[in-house]
Design an enzyme around this catalytic site. Structure first.
Site, PDB file in Angstrom:
ATOM      1  N   ALA A 160     -19.079 -24.989 -36.111  1.00  0.00           N
ATOM      2  CA  ALA A 160     -18.003 -25.566 -36.917  1.00  0.00           C
ATOM      3  C   ALA A 160     -16.581 -25.118 -36.520  1.00  0.00           C
ATOM      4  O   ALA A 160     -15.712 -25.969 -36.262  1.00  0.00           O
ATOM      5  CB  ALA A 160     -18.275 -25.279 -38.394  1.00  0.00           C
ATOM      6  N   ASP A 165     -21.380 -24.789 -41.948  1.00  0.00           N
ATOM      7  CA  ASP A 165     -20.625 -25.950 -41.458  1.00  0.00           C
ATOM      8  C   ASP A 165     -19.724 -26.537 -42.531  1.00  0.00           C
ATOM      9  O   ASP A 165     -18.703 -27.142 -42.242  1.00  0.00           O
ATOM     10  CB  ASP A 165     -21.578 -27.015 -40.924  1.00  0.00           C
ATOM     11  CG  ASP A 165     -22.162 -26.554 -39.609  1.00  0.00           C
ATOM     12  OD1 ASP A 165     -23.149 -25.802 -39.638  1.00  0.00           O
ATOM     13  OD2 ASP A 165     -21.580 -26.883 -38.564  1.00  0.00           O
ATOM     14  N   ARG A 168     -19.831 -26.746 -29.698  1.00  0.00           N
ATOM     15  CA  ARG A 168     -20.466 -26.953 -30.999  1.00  0.00           C
ATOM     16  C   ARG A 168     -20.238 -25.705 -31.842  1.00  0.00           C
ATOM     17  O   ARG A 168     -19.711 -24.714 -31.369  1.00  0.00           O
ATOM     18  CB  ARG A 168     -21.946 -27.359 -30.891  1.00  0.00           C
ATOM     19  CG  ARG A 168     -22.753 -26.806 -29.787  1.00  0.00           C
ATOM     20  CD  ARG A 168     -23.009 -25.321 -29.820  1.00  0.00           C
ATOM     21  NE  ARG A 168     -23.481 -24.852 -31.105  1.00  0.00           N
ATOM     22  CZ  ARG A 168     -23.377 -23.624 -31.542  1.00  0.00           C
ATOM     23  NH1 ARG A 168     -22.806 -22.679 -30.796  1.00  0.00           N
ATOM     24  NH2 ARG A 168     -23.824 -23.261 -32.724  1.00  0.00           N
ATOM     25  N   ASN A 200     -25.601 -25.760 -43.492  1.00  0.00           N
ATOM     26  CA  ASN A 200     -25.685 -25.075 -42.198  1.00  0.00           C
ATOM     27  C   ASN A 200     -26.859 -25.687 -41.439  1.00  0.00           C
ATOM     28  O   ASN A 200     -27.548 -26.592 -41.941  1.00  0.00           O
ATOM     29  CB  ASN A 200     -25.862 -23.562 -42.405  1.00  0.00           C
ATOM     30  CG  ASN A 200     -25.689 -22.786 -41.101  1.00  0.00           C
ATOM     31  OD1 ASN A 200     -24.725 -22.996 -40.361  1.00  0.00           O
ATOM     32  ND2 ASN A 200     -26.620 -21.905 -40.796  1.00  0.00           N
ATOM     33  N   ARG A 236     -18.548 -35.907 -35.243  1.00  0.00           N
ATOM     34  CA  ARG A 236     -19.639 -35.249 -35.978  1.00  0.00           C
ATOM     35  C   ARG A 236     -19.214 -35.123 -37.450  1.00  0.00           C
ATOM     36  O   ARG A 236     -18.118 -34.623 -37.732  1.00  0.00           O
ATOM     37  CB  ARG A 236     -19.960 -33.868 -35.375  1.00  0.00           C
ATOM     38  CG  ARG A 236     -20.473 -33.963 -33.937  1.00  0.00           C
ATOM     39  CD  ARG A 236     -21.053 -32.641 -33.463  1.00  0.00           C
ATOM     40  NE  ARG A 236     -22.315 -32.356 -34.100  1.00  0.00           N
ATOM     41  CZ  ARG A 236     -22.920 -31.151 -34.044  1.00  0.00           C
ATOM     42  NH1 ARG A 236     -22.351 -30.150 -33.403  1.00  0.00           N
ATOM     43  NH2 ARG A 236     -24.077 -30.961 -34.637  1.00  0.00           N
TER      44      ARG A 236
END
Ligand code: MRU
Length: 351
Positions: free
Chosen positions: A47, A236, A45, A246, A88
């Site tokens: 970004a 992100d 995980r 974020n 995602r």
């Protein structure tokens, strides 16, 4: 050095972040479907790490393809990219990586299948190395913004674990500490997934950087008491106007920073900047399983039948952001201009 993810002949090897901080377990994904699952379930995980994982997953899928023609391989590539692209929605690095792999495919001159497969593996490995170089460059640019001594608050995990290595926000802190600055990190625990408590604290402890974990609702009090001199977080997705998506809770931290006259910095590579997205209202926000909120360590905390929300990210309006630290330098407001300038500049990074 923390090995968040790496390409191996057997597949993509991940440090399983769902098991930290109590267990350090590595697992190897041998298929692109397994890589997609690893992204979805947050084994990997953050970004930039998601972007590199996606590229490696694509390379893995293309390598395993049974295609006999370039056209068939292209169809396989599109299908693989679609599966990985559905994991995602918020971190734009995922889509940036998919696009870059597709462009690599299209741009290849010699188009034997083995050649394409080899080149895509090479491209994914290059993205891994480039991400580490970008983080180190962010560290060099951003270290000067950190106080010579005092508390620095961060939210979520924007460290080595969220990237190919070194980290964005934590990279800036690492570089400042390497320059001799006496920084004490305050890590928001980051409910509900606890990236701050589990991951940021784990990797800073490994580096010997003094860290205190606080629950998210303590941040304002810590600022008011003078324990925090600056805030630095990752991102992100950053819209063209500088609005920053974020981890959920970042917006509250930014507002509290403004109220307490503290600088709120964002550190992110240009692969996180989405110039096609005009402002934060256009950023898709991932909604995760409400059980992550209603249950803690498997124990139910919310009565049956009560509604629970679990947006994984929020958007901080650019007016709260004092500077965005990128690998090409420090962007200042107005971000609509500075980000466009940086994103258009020639890459100048040593890998
Ligand atoms: O849900 P996560 O853990 O993938 O969210 C991660 C974050 O919000 C990070 O702050 C962001 O990706 C920046 S990582 C360098």
């Amino acid at each position: 050095m923390i090995q968040t993810l790496e390409w191996t002949e057997q597949g993509v090897r991940f440090l399983d972040q769902t098991k930290l901080p109590t267990q350090e377990i590595y697992l190897t994904c041998k298929t692109y479907e397994q890589v997609a699952d690893a992204i979805r379930t947050m084994i990997v995980r953050g970004a930039p790490a998601i972007g590199v994982a996606a590229a490696m997953g694509i390379a893995l899928g293309v390598r395993a393809s049974k295609a006999e023609t370039v056209g068939e391989l292209k169809r396989d590539l599109d299908r693989i990219c679609e599966v990985i692209g559905r994991t995602r929605p918020t971190a734009v690095n995922l889509f940036w990586a998919i696009q870059r792999m597709k462009e690599k495919f299209e741009g290849l001159q010699i188009r034997s299948l083995a050649h394409i497969q080899g080149e895509l593996i090479g491209e994914a490995q290059r993205m891994h190395a480039e991400d580490i170089a970008a983080n180190q460059a962010m560290g060099r640019h951003g270290a000067g913004l950190m106080p010579s001594s005092g508390g620095v608050l961060t939210h979520c995990n924007a460290g080595a674990l969220a990237t190919a290595g070194y980290g964005t926000a934590l990279g800036v802190i690492r570089a400042a500490v390497a320059q001799g600055k006496k920084i004490h990190v305050y890590a928001d625990e980051t409910r509900p997934f606890l990236q701050g408590a589990r991951l940021t604290a784990w990797e800073l402890m490994k580096d010997g950087i003094p860290t205190t974990v606080i629950s998210d609702n303590m941040a304002g009090a810590m600022m008011k008491q003078g324990k925090i001199a600056a805030i630095v977080v990752g991102a992100d997705r950053i819209a063209a106007n500088g609005d920053v998506a974020n981890k959920i809770g970042t917006y509250s931290v930014a507002v509290l920073a403004q109220e307490n006259h503290l600088p709120f910095y964002v550190a992110a590579p240009l692969s996180t900047v989405d110039l096609a997205c005009p402002d934060g209202s256009q950023i898709p926000i991932e909604q995760r399983n409400p059980e992550e909120v209603s249950h803690i360590a498997g124990k139910q905390m919310v009565p049956d039948g009560v509604a629970v929300e679990n947006p994984a990210f929020d958007v901080t309006p650019s007016k709260y952001v004092a500077a965005i630290i990128t690998e090409r330098g420090i962007a200042r407001p107005p971000y609509a201009q500075s980000l466009r300038q940086f994103a258009g500049a020639e890459a100048n990074l040593e890998v």
